[in-house]
Design an enzyme around this catalytic site. Structure first.
Site, PDB file in Angstrom:
ATOM      1  N   THR A 146       0.823  -1.213   0.000  1.00  0.00           N
ATOM      2  CA  THR A 146       0.000   0.000   0.000  1.00  0.00           C
ATOM      3  C   THR A 146       0.856   1.261   0.000  1.00  0.00           C
ATOM      4  OG1 THR A 146      -1.847  -1.105   1.112  1.00  0.00           O
ATOM      5  CG2 THR A 146      -1.752   1.285   1.287  1.00  0.00           C
ATOM      6  N   SER A 171      -6.858  -0.578  -6.696  1.00  0.00           N
ATOM      7  CA  SER A 171      -6.416  -0.906  -5.338  1.00  0.00           C
ATOM      8  C   SER A 171      -4.942  -1.273  -5.415  1.00  0.00           C
ATOM      9  CB  SER A 171      -7.216  -2.093  -4.793  1.00  0.00           C
ATOM     10  OG  SER A 171      -6.605  -2.630  -3.634  1.00  0.00           O
ATOM     11  N   THR A 172      -4.262  -1.158  -4.288  1.00  0.00           N
ATOM     12  CA  THR A 172      -2.899  -1.695  -4.222  1.00  0.00           C
ATOM     13  C   THR A 172      -2.895  -3.158  -4.644  1.00  0.00           C
ATOM     14  OG1 THR A 172      -2.287  -0.218  -2.409  1.00  0.00           O
ATOM     15  CG2 THR A 172      -0.966  -2.221  -2.672  1.00  0.00           C
ATOM     16  N   ASN A 173      -3.973  -3.860  -4.271  1.00  0.00           N
ATOM     17  CA  ASN A 173      -3.994  -5.314  -4.403  1.00  0.00           C
ATOM     18  C   ASN A 173      -4.173  -5.810  -5.829  1.00  0.00           C
ATOM     19  OD1 ASN A 173      -3.831  -5.059  -1.660  1.00  0.00           O
ATOM     20  ND2 ASN A 173      -5.980  -5.564  -1.284  1.00  0.00           N
ATOM     21  N   SER A 199      46.340 -12.280  -6.373  1.00  0.00           N
ATOM     22  CA  SER A 199      46.787 -12.220  -4.986  1.00  0.00           C
ATOM     23  C   SER A 199      47.554 -10.931  -4.742  1.00  0.00           C
ATOM     24  CB  SER A 199      47.680 -13.421  -4.662  1.00  0.00           C
ATOM     25  OG  SER A 199      48.252 -13.298  -3.377  1.00  0.00           O
ATOM     26  N   SER A 200      47.444 -10.434  -3.522  1.00  0.00           N
ATOM     27  CA  SER A 200      48.214  -9.252  -3.130  1.00  0.00           C
ATOM     28  C   SER A 200      49.595  -9.620  -2.616  1.00  0.00           C
ATOM     29  CB  SER A 200      47.454  -8.475  -2.046  1.00  0.00           C
ATOM     30  OG  SER A 200      47.283  -9.286  -0.890  1.00  0.00           O
TER      31      SER A 200
END
Length: 457
Positions: A95, A133-135, A311-312
């Site tokens: 709603t 309606s929202t519905n 990879s670091s």
């Protein structure tokens, strides 16, 4: 600040926003989760409101000037979408979302007619929400958005299938060991492995194409609970056609508007097929990781694209980052499927109160799977085969001796492999010595093409 009033009282709303008092109350009641309403869903909602305004004017229920102002406001949805601020997981079965849309359109339409925000010469409920309606608007917008995204996803599945089939052709002549339970198995062609990926996606493509039929039926016109209360019959009969003309999506009026309002099993059905696609994308991604593993100390039969450092701290490392990206998104889709199944089942009587959750996470899963297909489609063309490693791995596999069980029996071949400590050529020597058969004669029975089923498939 401007003051707005509803039957609960008065509240202040910022002057520069297009939403009104109902939205403001919802913002207070529902703290933001950082989730955002989907743009396609917002577009669908504005399109529905436009269709309703046009039809109500045609039928004589809405003043023409007000209808024109509403439709012009709806056409500005991309500008106005930033004012659709309700959290997707709001309470009230949607709603607050519907009222947010109504208020934004009403304020913009009022501006178009020369008034200021909050003056509401165009009313959010009496005009923008007329005969709705929202519905019935919320699930209809949700279904339209799902169909649009479903088609986008299908296109990406087709593209990914095509990229994998190209690799199937490229790798078709490369022999390698197969594996069952990650242990050495009979030989297979690398192209055959990629071909099985493509066939799995072909099933997904067909399933997703067919399921659109299941979600096309909408309950718009049913208003609150599907009985059409508050809406005239001529409007109920014509509104689906009007929406279909505007949105370009082949929706149809549900035969039973009450059923379509209260029962949301179709979303569970659709998401179940999204989960099936996620299952296949997950396996494809994980298999690529396994085939590339090592690459020098494990399987290493394919070479991954060098798209970023892995990879670091470890120099030269390349990781299967796209595969891991896809697998993480698939995990979310798996979780969403459980969530949506529960939400669909928990609707009570004439309404499912969890409509916002169902629509929101279905649309998110569609986006995640689309992104997964796009990422893999860009990645897979740059995968290469390490033919030398494939050959080396195959030549060390005692699973190549499988055809010999027809000559020596399962038990005798197994004992030879064990005595040879899983050394392929030593096992052949043991069998040769035991039966006084020339080793070359034994080797002639080890036809890799035949073992890989090339004469049969």
């Amino acid at each position: 600040m401007r003051k707005e009033k509803d039957y609960l009282g008065e509240i202040e709303v910022e002057d520069d926003v297009y939403y009104g008092i109902h939205t403001k109350r919802a913002l207070i009641n529902f703290p933001a989760t950082s989730e955002k309403l989907d743009d396609t869903f917002i577009w669908a909602y504005f399109t529905i409101k436009k269709a309703c305004a046009l039809l109500n004017a045609e039928l004589g229920y809405l003043d023409e000037k007000i209808s024109v102002a509403i439709t012009r406001a709806c056409d500005e949805w991309q500008f106005l979408k930033d004012h659709i601020v309700i959290d997707p997981l709001c309470g009230g079965a949607g709603t607050s979302v519907n009222m947010n849309v109504n208020e934004v359109i009403a304020n913009r339409a009022s501006e178009i007619l020369g008034r200021r925000k909050g003056e509401y010469i165009v009313d959010p409920i009496l005009h923008v929400n007329l005969h709705q309606s929202t519905n019935d608007t919320f699930p209809t917008a949700g279904k339209i958005a799902v169909i649009v995204k479903l088609r986008e996803l299908i296109n990406e599945v087709i593209n990914l299938q095509d990229k994998i089939q190209q690799k199937e052709k490229e790798f078709y002549s490369i022999k390698k060991p197969g594996r069952t339970q990650l242990m050495d198995g009979p030989p297979i062609m690398l192209g055959q492995e990629f071909g099985s990926f493509a066939d799995a996606l072909a099933r997904d493509r067909w399933r997703l194409y067919k399921v659109e039929e299941r979600i096309r039926t909408v309950n718009i016109g049913g208003t609150a609970i599907g009985t059409g209360i508050g809406a005239p019959k001529e409007y109920i009969l014509k509104i689906v056609d009007k929406i279909r003309q505007l949105c370009g999506v082949k929706i149809s009026k549900a035969e039973n508007l009450i059923d379509s309002t209260q029962n949301w099993d179709v979303f569970s059905e659709v998401h179940g097929l999204l989960k099936s696609l996620a299952v296949n994308l997950y396996k494809i991604s994980n298999d690529i990781r396994l085939l590339a593993s090592g690459p020098k100390t494990a399987i290493g039969e394919i070479i991954l694209p060098q798209i970023q450092a892995g990879s670091s701290i470890m120099p030269g490392k390349i990781n299967p980052v796209v595969c891991e990206y896809v697998m993480q998104l698939c995990h979310v889709v798996f979780a969403n499927d459980v969530l949506i199944a529960h939400a669909c089942s928990l609707g009570n009587l004439e309404l499912n109160q969890f409509a916002p959750l169902i629509v929101h996470y279905t649309l998110k899963s569609l986006d995640f799977l689309k992104n997964s297909c796009i990422a893999l489609s860009a990645y897979i063309p740059f995968i290469k085969a390490d033919e030398r490693k494939c050959s080396e791995n195959l030549e060390r596999s005692t699973a190549l001796l499988t055809p010999l069980i027809n000559i020596f029996g399962y038990k005798e071949v197994s004992e030879a492999i064990k005595i040879a400590n899983w050394d392929l050529y030593r096992a052949i020597e043991i069998l040769s010595e035991k039966r006084h058969i020339d080793p070359q004669e034994i080797i002639q029975n080890l036809n890799i093409d035949k073992m890989a089923g090339l004469g049969y498939h």
